[in-house]
Write an enzyme that holds these catalytic residues in place. Structure first.
Site, mmCIF file in Angstrom:
data_model
loop_
_atom_site.group_PDB
_atom_site.id
_atom_site.type_symbol
_atom_site.label_atom_id
_atom_site.label_comp_id
_atom_site.label_asym_id
_atom_site.label_seq_id
_atom_site.Cartn_x
_atom_site.Cartn_y
_atom_site.Cartn_z
ATOM 1 N N ASP A 13 66.792 58.363 71.742
ATOM 2 C CA ASP A 13 65.696 58.902 72.548
ATOM 3 C C ASP A 13 66.199 59.993 73.505
ATOM 4 O O ASP A 13 67.331 59.931 73.988
ATOM 5 C CB ASP A 13 65.066 57.754 73.346
ATOM 6 C CG ASP A 13 63.687 58.117 73.882
ATOM 7 O OD1 ASP A 13 63.142 59.165 73.471
ATOM 8 O OD2 ASP A 13 63.165 57.354 74.703
ATOM 9 N N HIS A 72 65.988 68.140 68.798
ATOM 10 C CA HIS A 72 66.082 67.326 67.572
ATOM 11 C C HIS A 72 67.281 67.776 66.730
ATOM 12 O O HIS A 72 67.996 66.958 66.157
ATOM 13 C CB HIS A 72 64.791 67.431 66.760
ATOM 14 C CG HIS A 72 63.601 66.850 67.476
ATOM 15 N ND1 HIS A 72 63.633 65.611 68.073
ATOM 16 C CD2 HIS A 72 62.356 67.339 67.711
ATOM 17 C CE1 HIS A 72 62.449 65.356 68.634
ATOM 18 N NE2 HIS A 72 61.664 66.398 68.429
ATOM 19 N N LEU A 80 79.734 51.693 55.056
ATOM 20 C CA LEU A 80 78.693 51.553 56.087
ATOM 21 C C LEU A 80 77.319 51.588 55.427
ATOM 22 O O LEU A 80 77.018 52.497 54.656
ATOM 23 C CB LEU A 80 78.807 52.708 57.100
ATOM 24 C CG LEU A 80 77.732 52.753 58.191
ATOM 25 C CD1 LEU A 80 77.901 51.601 59.183
ATOM 26 C CD2 LEU A 80 77.780 54.087 58.960
HETATM 27 C C1 FPP Z 1 63.299 60.925 70.104
HETATM 28 O O1 FPP Z 1 63.396 61.909 71.106
HETATM 29 C C2 FPP Z 1 63.819 61.412 68.823
HETATM 30 C C3 FPP Z 1 63.096 61.553 67.668
HETATM 31 C C4 FPP Z 1 61.658 61.211 67.567
HETATM 32 C C5 FPP Z 1 63.702 62.103 66.429
HETATM 33 C C6 FPP Z 1 65.113 61.661 66.143
HETATM 34 C C7 FPP Z 1 65.571 62.297 64.888
HETATM 35 C C8 FPP Z 1 66.793 62.798 64.659
HETATM 36 C C9 FPP Z 1 67.886 62.783 65.674
HETATM 37 C C10 FPP Z 1 67.108 63.379 63.316
HETATM 38 C C11 FPP Z 1 67.756 62.321 62.468
HETATM 39 C C12 FPP Z 1 67.985 62.808 61.094
HETATM 40 C C13 FPP Z 1 68.232 61.981 60.037
HETATM 41 C C14 FPP Z 1 68.456 62.593 58.702
HETATM 42 C C15 FPP Z 1 68.269 60.513 60.156
HETATM 43 P P1 FPP Z 1 62.053 62.415 71.804
HETATM 44 O O2 FPP Z 1 61.524 63.571 71.042
HETATM 45 O O3 FPP Z 1 61.120 61.256 71.931
HETATM 46 O O4 FPP Z 1 62.607 62.869 73.202
HETATM 47 P P2 FPP Z 1 61.818 62.804 74.599
HETATM 48 O O5 FPP Z 1 61.569 61.347 74.864
HETATM 49 O O6 FPP Z 1 62.799 63.415 75.542
HETATM 50 O O7 FPP Z 1 60.557 63.596 74.445
#
Ligand code: FPP
Length: 253
Positions: A33, A50, A144
Site C-alpha cells: 500500500d 505503481h 518460491l
Molecule cells: C496500492 O497503493 C497498490 C496497488 C493497488 C497496486 C499494487 C500493484 C503493483 C505494485 C504491481 C504489481 C505487479 C505484479 C505483476 C504483481 P495505492 O494506489 O492504494 O496507494 P495510496 O493508498 O497511496 O493511494
C-alpha cells in the site's frame, strides 16, 4: 518522532547471515500500500507510484528466494479496485501485462512459480491470458510459490467456498457432517499454500482490507509507515528480524 518509532528506526538492518535460519516464516503475505501517496509526494502521477511499486516487489521476491521463504502472497488488485478512475485501472492492467511478460525470465531463473488467486471469471481476457501463461511457464519451479491476489476479495472467496461445498455435498462428494477446517480450506483459492505466518502492510494503514481473512487466524502482523515503493530489500530484512522476535503460541501457553 515518538519514542517507539525512534527505537524502531534505530535498529540496524540485519544481513541475511545475521537472521536466524530456523525462524524463517514459511509464508509471507503483503498488502503493498502507498503507491499513490509516494507519487503525490513527488508531484508525479499516481501511475509513477505503481511503476515504482513493481521495483520494490522485485527486490522482495529476490530476498524471499535468498532467505528460503517458500510462499509469498501479494495483494495486487482487490475486487473493489475496479471502482478507481478508469485511467488508473487501465494503467494498472497494462502494468500487470507488461510486468508479467518482462519478469518471466527472471522469475524462472530464480525458481519462482506464479499463481493467481482471485475470481478468474471477472478478469478481462487479455489479463487472464497473461496470468495463465505465467502460471504455465513457471509451473515446474519449486523455490518460491508466488501468489498474486488479483480481483481478489476474501469474503467473496469464503462465500464461494461455501457454495462449492454445498454443490459437492449435493453430489455426495463430501459428508457435510464431517466438514472440518482442513476440508473447508481446500475450497479456497489458497488451497495449495499453508496459512501465512507473517502479514506485512505498508503505508501506515492498520487494517486488513478483505485480504486472506480465513487464512490469517494465527498470523503475525507487521504494520509499517514506509510507502510500498520505498519498501526495499533492507526494509524486508528488518521486517523478518521483527518476526524472529515474536513468540508464536497458536492459543497455547
Ligand atoms: C496500492 O497503493 C497498490 C496497488 C493497488 C497496486 C499494487 C500493484 C503493483 C505494485 C504491481 C504489481 C505487479 C505484479 C505483476 C504483481 P495505492 O494506489 O492504494 O496507494 P495510496 O493508498 O497511496 O493511494
Amino acid at each position: 518522532m515518538s519514542l517507539i518509532s525512534s527505537i524502531f528506526s534505530s535498529i540496524r538492518v540485519p544481513t541475511v547471515k545475521e537472521l536466524k535460519k530456523n525462524i524463517i516464516p514459511e509464508h509471507v503475505a503483503i498488502i503493498m500500500d502507498g503507491n499513490g501517496r509516494w507519487a503525490v509526494k513527488r508531484k508525479l502521477p499516481r501511475s509513477a507510484g505503481h511503476k515504482a511499486g513493481v521495483e520494490a516487489l522485485r527486490e522482495v521476491i529476490t530476498a524471499c528466494v535468498q532467505l528460503g521463504i517458500k510462499f509469498l502472497t501479494v495483494y495486487s488488485f482487490s475486487s473493489e479496485n475496479w471502482q478507481r478512475p478508469k485511467d488508473e485501472v487501465n494503467f494498472l492492467l497494462n502494468l500487470f501485462l507488461e510486468s508479467l511478460k518482462e519478469e518471466l525470465g527472471a522469475l524462472n531463473k530464480n525458481g519462482v512459480r506464479v499463481f493467481l488467486i482471485g475470481d478468474r471469471k471477472l478478469i478481462p481476457y487479455k489479463i487472464l491470458e497473461a496470468f495463465e501463461n505465467a502460471e504455465k511457464q513457471t509451473a515446474n519451479n519449486t523455490k518460491l510459490f508466488f501468489s498474486i491476489a488479483f480481483n481478489y476479495g476474501s469474503r467473496q472467496e469464503i462465500v464461494d467456498a461455501a457454495r462449492k461445498i454445498h454443490k459437492a455435498a449435493e453430489r455426495n462428494d463430501i459428508d457435510i457432517e464431517k466438514l472440518d477446517e482442513k476440508t473447508f480450506s481446500d475450497y479456497l483459492f489458497t488451497k495449495e499454500c499453508p496459512d501465512p505466518d507473517f502479514l506485512i502492510r505498508t503505508s501506515g494503514e492498520y487494517r486488513v482490507s478483505n485480504f486472506l481473512l480465513w487464512q490469517i487466524a494465527y498470523c503475525e502482523f507487521y504494520f509499517v509507515k514506509t510507502l510500498w515503493p520505498d519498501f526495499k530489500r533492507k526494509n524486508f530484512l528488518k521486517a523478518i528480524y521483527y518476526y524472529q522476535q515474536r513468540s508464536r503460541r497458536f492459543g497455547r501457553l
